[in-house]
Scaffold this motif. Structure first.
Motif, PDB file in Angstrom:
ATOM      1  N   GLU A 132       0.647  -1.181  -0.134  1.00 60.54           N
ATOM      2  CA  GLU A 132      -0.014   0.088  -0.077  1.00 60.54           C
ATOM      3  C   GLU A 132       0.944   1.299  -0.185  1.00 60.54           C
ATOM      4  OE1 GLU A 132      -3.228   1.879   3.025  1.00 60.54           O
ATOM      5  OE2 GLU A 132      -2.068   0.493   3.583  1.00 60.54           O
ATOM      6  N   PRO A 133       0.657   2.040  -0.808  1.00 52.81           N
ATOM      7  CA  PRO A 133       1.473   3.560  -0.932  1.00 52.81           C
ATOM      8  C   PRO A 133       1.216   4.233   0.556  1.00 52.81           C
ATOM      9  CG  PRO A 133       0.264   3.402  -2.837  1.00 52.81           C
ATOM     10  CD  PRO A 133      -0.294   2.071  -2.019  1.00 52.81           C
ATOM     11  N   CYS A 134       2.295   4.629   0.943  1.00 48.04           N
ATOM     12  CA  CYS A 134       2.638   5.196   2.260  1.00 48.04           C
ATOM     13  C   CYS A 134       1.366   6.718   2.288  1.00 48.04           C
ATOM     14  CB  CYS A 134       3.803   5.631   2.735  1.00 48.04           C
ATOM     15  SG  CYS A 134       4.951   6.764   1.654  1.00 48.04           S
ATOM     16  N   SER A 135       1.088   6.728   3.388  1.00 46.28           N
ATOM     17  CA  SER A 135       0.277   8.227   3.902  1.00 46.28           C
ATOM     18  C   SER A 135       1.011   8.759   4.593  1.00 46.28           C
ATOM     19  CB  SER A 135      -1.043   7.852   4.110  1.00 46.28           C
ATOM     20  OG  SER A 135      -0.999   7.024   5.495  1.00 46.28           O
ATOM     21  N   PRO A 144       4.598  11.809   0.927  1.00 52.62           N
ATOM     22  CA  PRO A 144       4.333  10.578   0.706  1.00 52.62           C
ATOM     23  C   PRO A 144       3.968   9.931  -0.514  1.00 52.62           C
ATOM     24  CG  PRO A 144       3.059  11.903   2.501  1.00 52.62           C
ATOM     25  CD  PRO A 144       3.776  12.865   1.697  1.00 52.62           C
ATOM     26  N   THR A 146       1.217   8.345  -1.435  1.00 52.30           N
ATOM     27  CA  THR A 146      -0.095   8.583  -1.817  1.00 52.30           C
ATOM     28  C   THR A 146      -0.189   9.906  -2.614  1.00 52.30           C
ATOM     29  OG1 THR A 146      -0.775   7.058   0.000  1.00 52.30           O
ATOM     30  CG2 THR A 146      -2.481   8.839  -0.689  1.00 52.30           C
ATOM     31  N   CYS A 171      -1.515   3.439   8.775  1.00 52.41           N
ATOM     32  CA  CYS A 171      -1.607   3.744   7.130  1.00 52.41           C
ATOM     33  C   CYS A 171      -2.736   3.866   6.544  1.00 52.41           C
ATOM     34  CB  CYS A 171      -0.671   3.083   6.283  1.00 52.41           C
ATOM     35  SG  CYS A 171      -0.327   3.487   4.878  1.00 52.41           S
ATOM     36  N   GLY A 173      -3.357   5.166   3.179  1.00 55.10           N
ATOM     37  CA  GLY A 173      -2.978   5.323   1.726  1.00 55.10           C
ATOM     38  C   GLY A 173      -4.167   5.035   0.877  1.00 55.10           C
TER      39      GLY A 173
END
Length: 204
Positions: A132-135, A144, A146, A171, A173
């Motif tokens: 998952e893309p970081c937030s 980030p 996201t 997180c 994201g």
């Protein structure tokens, strides 16, 4: 008076029929030995379409490509190893993996850095990220992933697993991307393969 009959020595008229020895016309059908069109190897799911919408990309094909890239990440005790692939029109347009260019770079960040931010393909691209893309980032001077995805206008993101609370407590994201209209797909059947390269970390 001369006879109107053709003399016996005159050559006979040739038949208009094609001689038996003439080669037959070739069939327009593809020979049986011709190779079949490839399906998933081209990055598309195997499906029929004629004049309809562009076929859905083969998400498992591209996620496995991202997992392969994640294995290139230099191991770090305080960071995940992630792979990312950007795909547009069935073709790979950029790749990245954790710590590819410097000790702090994330996979999605590395892939996006290889393209012009105004590249029109980004508006039609799909991002495959093993995680998952970081937030939120520990390195506060960096955006980030996201936010980078949203700034690029990428409409579809596919992930294998959600970020655990190893480094960031919560997180969000996926939630943030969906709130901004991004279509997010999860492939839980590939989560174990994506996690394998990170087993040196606490993933609970």
């Amino acid at each position: 008076m001369r006879s109107l009959r053709t003399p016996a020595s005159a050559p006979a008229m040739r038949s208009l029929r094609t001689p038996a020895s003439a080669p037959a016309m070739r069939s327009l059908r593809t020979p049986a030995s011709a190779p079949a069109m490839r399906g998933p190897r081209m990055g598309y799911a195997r499906q029929r379409h004629s004049g309809g919408p562009v076929p859905e990309p083969d998400h498992h094909y591209w996620m496995n490509r991202a997992i392969e890239l994640s294995r290139r990440s230099p191991r770090a005790p305080g960071a995940f190893s992630v792979g990312a692939v950007l795909v547009a029109d069935g073709a790979e347009i950029a790749i990245g993996y954790s710590r590819e260019t410097d000790p702090k770079v994330h996979a999605e960040e590395s892939a996006l850095d290889k393209l012009d931010p105004h590249d029109p393909r980004l508006r039609q691209a799909t991002l495959y990220s093993t995680l998952e893309p970081c937030s939120e980032r520990a390195t506060k001077t960096r955006l980030p992933c996201t936010d980078r995805v949203l700034a690029a206008g990428i409409p579809v993101v596919v992930i294998a697993w959600r970020e655990p609370s190893t480094f960031v407590e919560n997180c969000v994201g996926v939630e943030k991307l969906r709130e901004h209209g991004v279509r997010v797909l999860e492939l839980p059947d590939l989560a174990e393969a994506a996690m394998a390269v990170n087993r040196h970390l606490d993933l609970s």
